[in-house]
Design a protein around this motif. Structure first.
Motif, PDB file in Angstrom:
ATOM      1  N   THR A   1      50.529  38.044  51.278  1.00  0.00           N
ATOM      2  CA  THR A   1      51.730  38.775  50.845  1.00  0.00           C
ATOM      3  C   THR A   1      51.497  39.662  49.633  1.00  0.00           C
ATOM      4  OG1 THR A   1      52.443  36.952  49.393  1.00  0.00           O
ATOM      5  CG2 THR A   1      53.170  36.891  51.706  1.00  0.00           C
ATOM      6  N   VAL A   2      50.279  39.648  49.058  1.00  0.00           N
ATOM      7  CA  VAL A   2      50.024  40.430  47.835  1.00  0.00           C
ATOM      8  C   VAL A   2      48.706  41.176  47.973  1.00  0.00           C
ATOM      9  CG1 VAL A   2      51.309  38.809  46.385  1.00  0.00           C
ATOM     10  CG2 VAL A   2      48.856  38.493  46.695  1.00  0.00           C
ATOM     11  N   ASP A   3      48.491  42.122  47.054  1.00  0.00           N
ATOM     12  CA  ASP A   3      47.238  42.872  47.086  1.00  0.00           C
ATOM     13  C   ASP A   3      46.190  42.213  46.192  1.00  0.00           C
ATOM     14  OD1 ASP A   3      47.824  43.574  44.425  1.00  0.00           O
ATOM     15  OD2 ASP A   3      48.762  45.467  45.020  1.00  0.00           O
ATOM     16  N   GLU A   4      44.961  42.718  46.246  1.00  0.00           N
ATOM     17  CA  GLU A   4      43.817  42.142  45.545  1.00  0.00           C
ATOM     18  C   GLU A   4      44.034  42.126  44.032  1.00  0.00           C
ATOM     19  OE1 GLU A   4      40.205  40.368  44.782  1.00  0.00           O
ATOM     20  OE2 GLU A   4      41.237  40.617  46.705  1.00  0.00           O
ATOM     21  N   GLU A   5      44.575  43.198  43.494  1.00  0.00           N
ATOM     22  CA  GLU A   5      44.754  43.277  42.044  1.00  0.00           C
ATOM     23  C   GLU A   5      45.709  42.192  41.547  1.00  0.00           C
ATOM     24  OE1 GLU A   5      46.038  46.568  38.633  1.00  0.00           O
ATOM     25  OE2 GLU A   5      46.001  47.125  40.759  1.00  0.00           O
ATOM     26  N   TRP A   6      46.793  41.996  42.302  1.00  0.00           N
ATOM     27  CA  TRP A   6      47.752  40.950  41.913  1.00  0.00           C
ATOM     28  C   TRP A   6      47.124  39.557  42.047  1.00  0.00           C
ATOM     29  CZ3 TRP A   6      52.189  40.911  39.351  1.00  0.00           C
ATOM     30  CH2 TRP A   6      52.959  39.745  39.381  1.00  0.00           C
ATOM     31  N   LEU A   7      46.334  39.351  43.103  1.00  0.00           N
ATOM     32  CA  LEU A   7      45.667  38.062  43.289  1.00  0.00           C
ATOM     33  C   LEU A   7      44.771  37.718  42.108  1.00  0.00           C
ATOM     34  CD1 LEU A   7      44.512  37.656  47.009  1.00  0.00           C
ATOM     35  CD2 LEU A   7      45.690  35.971  45.599  1.00  0.00           C
ATOM     36  N   GLU A   8      44.063  38.703  41.607  1.00  0.00           N
ATOM     37  CA  GLU A   8      43.172  38.463  40.471  1.00  0.00           C
ATOM     38  C   GLU A   8      43.960  38.058  39.230  1.00  0.00           C
ATOM     39  OE1 GLU A   8      40.868  41.977  40.089  1.00  0.00           O
ATOM     40  OE2 GLU A   8      39.645  41.580  41.888  1.00  0.00           O
ATOM     41  N   LEU A   9      45.142  38.644  39.045  1.00  0.00           N
ATOM     42  CA  LEU A   9      45.989  38.261  37.914  1.00  0.00           C
ATOM     43  C   LEU A   9      46.467  36.818  38.054  1.00  0.00           C
ATOM     44  CD1 LEU A   9      48.170  41.488  37.486  1.00  0.00           C
ATOM     45  CD2 LEU A   9      46.354  40.677  35.962  1.00  0.00           C
ATOM     46  N   VAL A  10      46.854  36.432  39.270  1.00  0.00           N
ATOM     47  CA  VAL A  10      47.305  35.056  39.514  1.00  0.00           C
ATOM     48  C   VAL A  10      46.171  34.068  39.264  1.00  0.00           C
ATOM     49  CG1 VAL A  10      48.096  33.444  41.295  1.00  0.00           C
ATOM     50  CG2 VAL A  10      49.135  35.711  41.105  1.00  0.00           C
ATOM     51  N   GLU A  11      44.979  34.401  39.735  1.00  0.00           N
ATOM     52  CA  GLU A  11      43.833  33.515  39.532  1.00  0.00           C
ATOM     53  C   GLU A  11      43.503  33.375  38.055  1.00  0.00           C
ATOM     54  OE1 GLU A  11      41.422  33.960  43.751  1.00  0.00           O
ATOM     55  OE2 GLU A  11      40.930  35.301  42.082  1.00  0.00           O
ATOM     56  N   ALA A  12      43.624  34.460  37.306  1.00  0.00           N
ATOM     57  CA  ALA A  12      43.385  34.402  35.860  1.00  0.00           C
ATOM     58  C   ALA A  12      44.417  33.502  35.187  1.00  0.00           C
ATOM     59  CB  ALA A  12      43.417  35.801  35.259  1.00  0.00           C
ATOM     60  N   ASP A  13      45.662  33.569  35.655  1.00  0.00           N
ATOM     61  CA  ASP A  13      46.733  32.719  35.137  1.00  0.00           C
ATOM     62  C   ASP A  13      46.434  31.247  35.410  1.00  0.00           C
ATOM     63  OD1 ASP A  13      49.096  32.186  33.869  1.00  0.00           O
ATOM     64  OD2 ASP A  13      50.382  32.670  35.575  1.00  0.00           O
ATOM     65  N   VAL A  14      45.957  30.956  36.616  1.00  0.00           N
ATOM     66  CA  VAL A  14      45.600  29.581  36.981  1.00  0.00           C
ATOM     67  C   VAL A  14      44.452  29.088  36.107  1.00  0.00           C
ATOM     68  CG1 VAL A  14      44.609  28.130  38.786  1.00  0.00           C
ATOM     69  CG2 VAL A  14      46.437  29.743  39.347  1.00  0.00           C
ATOM     70  N   ASP A  15      43.439  29.917  35.926  1.00  0.00           N
ATOM     71  CA  ASP A  15      42.300  29.529  35.087  1.00  0.00           C
ATOM     72  C   ASP A  15      42.753  29.221  33.668  1.00  0.00           C
ATOM     73  OD1 ASP A  15      40.608  29.854  37.195  1.00  0.00           O
ATOM     74  OD2 ASP A  15      39.886  31.837  36.605  1.00  0.00           O
ATOM     75  N   ASP A  16      43.702  30.004  33.161  1.00  0.00           N
ATOM     76  CA  ASP A  16      44.200  29.798  31.804  1.00  0.00           C
ATOM     77  C   ASP A  16      44.922  28.456  31.683  1.00  0.00           C
ATOM     78  OD1 ASP A  16      44.685  30.895  29.104  1.00  0.00           O
ATOM     79  OD2 ASP A  16      46.790  30.815  29.726  1.00  0.00           O
ATOM     80  N   VAL A  17      45.722  28.107  32.697  1.00  0.00           N
ATOM     81  CA  VAL A  17      46.451  26.835  32.684  1.00  0.00           C
ATOM     82  C   VAL A  17      45.492  25.644  32.747  1.00  0.00           C
ATOM     83  CG1 VAL A  17      48.012  25.380  34.030  1.00  0.00           C
ATOM     84  CG2 VAL A  17      48.569  27.765  33.638  1.00  0.00           C
ATOM     85  N   LEU A  18      44.418  25.788  33.518  1.00  0.00           N
ATOM     86  CA  LEU A  18      43.480  24.678  33.699  1.00  0.00           C
ATOM     87  C   LEU A  18      42.479  24.550  32.568  1.00  0.00           C
ATOM     88  CD1 LEU A  18      42.616  24.941  37.516  1.00  0.00           C
ATOM     89  CD2 LEU A  18      44.221  23.375  36.413  1.00  0.00           C
TER      90      LEU A  18
END
Length: 547
Positions: free
Chosen positions: A119-136
């Protein structure tokens, strides 16, 4: 075949149930209301086999904040958790709360599934993954594997299965020779079968025909039949999703409730108190003061409790300390169990703890020695942990059958630790009870001291009576303590049994110089009277009145 527990975690509507359905083929939303509202309200269950050597029992938890209670019940006992984060929303409040809960419960392995990636593009996915990495980053799972998935496409499912398999093979399998323990999450009646209880078998094994107890109400029943993941089985083992059909007086549907625990060993008993190492979440806005009311989640049980702080007057955000949880209802606990603390009102997750004493005495302020013992009970090697638990029990000691529950060790581990300490003369062991190193040392000292004193005071007595030795112990000591100390000293050669009592090895009846002189005078007086023994008042002055 390894049986492990895989749980989901994540915000509402992030696709946890859809992902489980795509992986297993099972729709875990079984309630009419769940299907109508499109959200998970209760725990859902499925089976996920991964090869010939690994099988997951999947627990799908609710994501809505109103159902965190159910989420905590499902998270307890997980071996692996899959944190589901929707690509179109990223990390959300319940993502963080669920992550905090599984960290408080000590879940060893975590895999991140980024859902709805179609449902999203590559650029948005990378932002979400960065957010997940920050939380973990500050969690135990920094650098945990991430898999991009879509249940609708579908995509990423094989990669997710592979990561889950790797995580499962890293996770330590629960020992099957452990004590059986099944926290109940559902109770219902099936026509023709009767009362059925379900749960995820935390430890041990359970088979048809066994006699079981349902605690804390102390109900007794017999296992009529067992199902594992919906299939009839002769035996369920730790990690299996288990349904148990019950018969007997303890199978009354009206008496059985979610939050109860089914066990098969006499080692378990309910408790109204828990001594725990408590810590609060760093980002909570709450502090815990002495005697504050909280909600305690342990297994599938939720009970209210007062927090009796044993060190500080309060524990603030990110802080930790020893506390005794005074429960308003009894629970079934074990040394090393993890629990979650939630505020009384408004309800939110504020922290958690690890149980150091499952059935403790009432404590107030800790001594420095008790603080060391409690920490050792949680962190020490097997023998040290068992010794610390026994020392915490003091002169009361602990029943040998209960040691696996009190220490968190399996029965074989507890037996080995007990034998090791007993062989080194560090503890006292009777037929049914054990006493710690501190009590052992003091008990041996008291026995030796009273025997030596009695032999000095009355050297004509061939042995010191057992009653006199037992009188040297505190009145609050368990009745087994004196005899255990005496038996240990006799076995070690420090004492010898004789004449119905004990004595120092090599001890012989002896007379002092005064006693020898008096004996000679008495023999002379008796001999001088021939066949007529003298009357008492006819004895020499020095002999009259002697003991």
């Amino acid at each position: 075949m390894r049986s492990l527990i895989l749980g989901t975690a994540g915000h509402i509507d992030h696709g946890k149930t859809a992902l489980v359905r795509a992986l297993t083929g099972t729709d875990t939303d079984r309630l009419k209301e769940e299907k109508a509202r499109g959200i998970t309200i209760e725990l859902g269950f499925a089976e996920l086999p991964l090869g010939d050597d690994l099988r997951f029992g999947v627990v799908d938890v609710p994501g809505h904040e109103a159902f965190v209670r159910a989420m905590v019940a499902g998270a307890a006992g997980m071996d692996v958790v899959v944190l589901v984060v929707a690509a179109d929303e990223g990390v959300m409040p319940q993502t963080r709360e669920h992550l905090a809960i599984v960290e408080l419960l000590g879940v060893p392995e975590l895999v991140v599934a980024i859902s709805k990636c179609d449902t999203v593009d590559e650029e948005w996915l990378e932002l979400v993954e960065a957010d997940v990495d920050d939380v973990l980053r500050e969690s135990p799972w920094a650098g945990a594997p991430r898999v991009r998935t879509s249940a609708a496409a579908p995509s990423g499912l094989d990669e997710l299965r592979a990561e889950l398999a790797r995580a499962g093979r890293r996770a330590q399998r629960a020992a099957e020779d452990d004590l059986a323990r099944l926290p109940l999450d559902r109770v219902f009646t099936i026509q023709g079968t009767g009362t059925v209880v379900t749960g995820t078998l935390w430890t041990g094994a359970l088979g048809a025909g066994e006699t079981v107890r349902i605690l804390p109400r102390e109900l007794k029943a017999r296992v009529r039949g067992v199902q594992v993941h919906g299939r009839a089985s002769e035996r369920a083992v730790a990690g299996d999703r288990t349904a148990v059909a019950l018969t007997g007086e303890g199978s009354d549907r009206e008496l059985l409730v979610r939050g109860a625990t089914l066990v098969s060993s006499d080692a378990w008993r309910p408790t109204w108190m828990l001594t725990a190492r408590v810590r609060l979440l760093p980002d909570t806005t709450w502090s815990v003061a002495h005697n504050q009311r909280v909600r305690v989640h342990l297994g599938t049980a939720e009970v209210l409790a007062r927090v009796a702080l044993l060190e500080e007057e309060a524990i603030g955000p990110g802080g930790a300390g020893w506390a005794q949880l005074r429960l308003e209802e009894p629970v079934v606990a074990r040394g090393g169990d993890r629990l979650v603390l939630r505020s009384y009102s408004p309800v939110t997750t504020i922290g958690g703890g690890v149980v150091a004493e499952a059935v403790p005495p009432k404590r107030h302020r800790l001594t420095a020695d008790d603080r060391v013992r409690l920490r050792t009970a949680l962190e020490g090697e097997d023998a040290a942990r068992l010794g610390a638990v026994l020392d915490l029990a003091g002169w009361e000691g602990s029943a040998r059958v209960e040691l696996p529950v009190l220490t968190g060790l399996t029965p074989s581990e507890a037996d080995a630790a007990l034998e090791r300490l007993a062989a080194a003369s560090e503890i006292l062991v009777s037929a049914g009870r054990a006493f710690g190193p501190e009590v052992s040392a003091e008990a041996r000292r008291r026995v030796r001291e009273v025997v030596a004193g009695a032999e000095q005071d009355d050297p004509l007595r061939p042995a010191v009576p057992m009653a006199l030795v037992r009188s040297a112990f505190p009145e609050w000591a368990h009745v087994d303590a004196p005899d255990a100390a005496i038996a240990a000293l006799v076995a070690d050669g420090g004492l010898e049994a004789a004449e119905g009592g004990v004595r120092t090895p090599g001890f012989e009846v002896t007379m002092s110089t005064d006693q020898e002189r008096a004996a000679a005078e008495l023999m002379a007086a008796l001999g001088g009277g021939g066949l007529a023994a003298p009357m008492l008042d006819e004895l020499p002055d020095g002999l009259r009145g002697r003991q």
